[in-house]
Design a protein around this motif. Structure first.
Motif, mmCIF file in Angstrom:
data_model
loop_
_atom_site.group_PDB
_atom_site.id
_atom_site.type_symbol
_atom_site.label_atom_id
_atom_site.label_comp_id
_atom_site.label_asym_id
_atom_site.label_seq_id
_atom_site.Cartn_x
_atom_site.Cartn_y
_atom_site.Cartn_z
ATOM 1 N N UNK A 195 0.826 -1.202 0.000
ATOM 2 C CA UNK A 195 0.000 0.000 0.000
ATOM 3 C C UNK A 195 0.861 1.253 0.000
ATOM 4 N N UNK A 196 1.858 1.278 0.858
ATOM 5 C CA UNK A 196 2.739 2.451 0.923
ATOM 6 C C UNK A 196 3.513 2.628 -0.383
ATOM 7 N N UNK A 197 3.997 1.535 -0.943
ATOM 8 C CA UNK A 197 4.780 1.626 -2.172
ATOM 9 C C UNK A 197 3.921 2.104 -3.340
ATOM 10 N N UNK A 198 2.731 1.511 -3.496
ATOM 11 C CA UNK A 198 1.874 1.907 -4.609
ATOM 12 C C UNK A 198 1.462 3.376 -4.512
ATOM 13 N N UNK A 199 1.182 3.814 -3.292
ATOM 14 C CA UNK A 199 0.745 5.199 -3.121
ATOM 15 C C UNK A 199 1.844 6.183 -3.485
#
Length: 216
Positions: free
Chosen positions: A182-186
């Motif tokens: 989630x953090x990476x995609x955002x």
């Protein structure tokens, strides 16, 4: 005669630096830019933050306080059972990363910028947001980041342990991969196709948790 700092000077400097570091990256932001945008003198800035490392560590500690408070609110708003609180932990991250100004996790971003920075992680907990270096030396930014991420994973593991599943380590790792994703995609995907996969991540977390509970 030395000038007396105006009330709130430290907070103004830290607020300005936090915004710049998060928007542009730590390496790209110089102290002169912070001095200019905060509207303060060089001596005044260095009286509060003797080095850039001190200022970056303070920025990360502020981000830590924000993340701890958000996770606590999510658990408190969930039902009392362990499953609901665990899913709420993942859902809180999924909600956070959908904010239009979200540019990734401050801690992961820093460690990606400075992968070779040394610094031993302090002991502490994600719940309290406290760290202890064991001496009087201030923690390096890398130590603050690593310590917080390690404590956050430990917090997740403790929530998984409350479920009493057959393989808690595997479930913890699966959920941690979802949070990392989630953090990476955002940090990049919204600029490509406007998505971060938040709903899918929460649904996947629920399926993984339910499958692990069913295998008990």
């Amino acid at each position: 005669m030395a000038r007396t700092p105006a009330p709130g000077t430290r907070e103004r400097i830290l607020t300005t630096a936090s915004r710049l570091f998060y928007e542009h990256g730590v390496r790209a932001v110089g102290m002169n830019q912070i001095i200019t945008e905060a509207g303060t003198g060089k001596n005044l800035l260095y009286s509060h933050f003797p080095t850039k490392s001190d200022l970056v560590a303070a920025y990360l500690r502020r981000a830590q306080e924000f993340r701890v408070a958000g996770a606590r609110r999510a658990r408190e708003s969930a039902d009392g059972d362990a499953r609901s609180q665990l899913i709420a932990t993942v859902a809180e991250v999924a909600t956070l990363v959908q904010h239009p100004r979200f540019r990734g996790c401050a801690f992961r971003n820093y460690l990606a910028e400075f992968p070779n920075e040394t610094g031993t992680a302090e002991t502490g907990t994600a719940e309290t947001g406290t760290t202890d270096t064991g001496d009087d030396a201030p923690p390096t930014p890398a130590a603050v980041a690593r310590d917080f991420l390690a404590a956050t994973r430990e917090d997740l593991a403790a929530q998984v342990a409350a479920l009493d599943v057959a393989d808690p380590e595997r479930l913890t790792e699966e959920l941690w991969l979802i949070v990392d994703g989630l953090f990476l995609q955002a940090a990049y995907r919204r600029r490509l196709d406007g998505r971060v996969g938040a709903d899918a991540a929460v649904d996947l977390a629920g399926r993984l948790v339910d499958a692990a509970i069913g295998d008990r």
